[in-house]
Design an enzyme around this catalytic site. Sequence first.
Site, mmCIF file in Angstrom:
data_model
loop_
_atom_site.group_PDB
_atom_site.id
_atom_site.type_symbol
_atom_site.label_atom_id
_atom_site.label_comp_id
_atom_site.label_asym_id
_atom_site.label_seq_id
_atom_site.Cartn_x
_atom_site.Cartn_y
_atom_site.Cartn_z
ATOM 1 C CG ASP A 87 -1.874 -0.702 1.085
ATOM 2 O OD1 ASP A 87 -2.538 -1.109 -0.062
ATOM 3 O OD2 ASP A 87 -2.914 -0.823 2.031
ATOM 4 C CE LYS A 117 -7.040 -0.429 -1.700
ATOM 5 N NZ LYS A 117 -8.247 -0.461 -2.304
#
Length: 405
Positions: A191, A213
């Site tokens: 991430d 993200k």
Amino acid sequence: MAGHYLAGLDLEGRKVVVVGGGTVAQRRLPNLVAAGADVHVIAVDPTPAVESFAGITVSRRRYADGDLAGAWYAIACTDDPDVNAAVVAEAERRHTFCVRADDARQGTAVTPASGRHRDVQFGVLAGGDHKLSAALRAAMSRALAEGSLSVDDAAPHAPGVALVGGGPGDPDLITVRGQRLLAEADVVVADRLAPPELLAELGPQVEVIDAAKVPYGRAMKQEAINEVLVAKAREGKFVVRLKGGDPYVYGRGFEELQACVAAGVPVTVVPGISSSIAAPSAAGIPVTHRGVTHEVVIVSGHVPPGHPDSLTDWSALGRLRGTIVLMMAVERLDRFADALLEGGRPADTPVAMIENGSLPTQRVLRADLAHAAEVARAEGLRPPAIVVIGQVAGFTDAEHAAPAG
């Protein structure tokens, strides 16, 4: 005195007697129980931790000759040298190996500083120098976890997926287990909030997949992430899904676990330190404090109050007296503050906004609830940031504390 002969003891189901119930016993019990030993502690005044330790038998009394009957191994760790000597003497008569904690050279065995890496256990003996053996054990554990001390590549980790919480940002705050599994990975799916320094330590053979993200921008679909985890594991690879914070605190970790389970892929979860708790702590703010707050509510700011997808009862939150921690709330802080004010939260409630918690770039802004959004805009508060609302957000004592060390 000759050096000791290193050996691994199979203590499963075998009697082990520990005479003494202080801190030495407390340190030895976990490994003895983990080895499956039948542990009996004899102590006049055992510590609460020893007395409540699961899986052992505790006798609150003085040691008496004969207590080692049937024992395969013994540890003498009282604060009375005469008692320890008597335990060693009985052990000698019974041909039972015995550790004497107060004077290692007077026993017939010594406890090594031990560690574990994957399925390998190792121990260090330094001629009775416990500080040296402990320091060497720590250095070996660290080197194995970081990968600077290599292990046999012919024994790779079994295929599967590990969902690893990387912590709030500082790479030193990943758990020991998380760091170990990361060093064993064939593939890392990371991430944006996963500590990038951890990726820099990976070998060139490790495939790194960016699952960033970016808030309110480009994102890799969750379904695509699930598919990558399953596909790579089915190729026979060990996949680490590296996340910021904890996999289950707004990390969609359970969705990924469900995908792996549905596909028949082995999966394990390694908890991480959530930024919802760690960022306030790094800023000197306890989310709970005796006599001040009895509850902590962690709330997602992904959708605003009144949105059809919102599952949060903002009016109920406004009536709470404890601590509220908002995550992903920077862009809509004014909406959240208004909702809490409308619900009855006092306008002068302290608010702390922590940007880049635990990192060298950490910044803390303070305001009251009525002016928090205004201060955030004026100071250019940017994600990732944690917003703490409640009396504890006004605590500043840690700012005046002397640094450790």
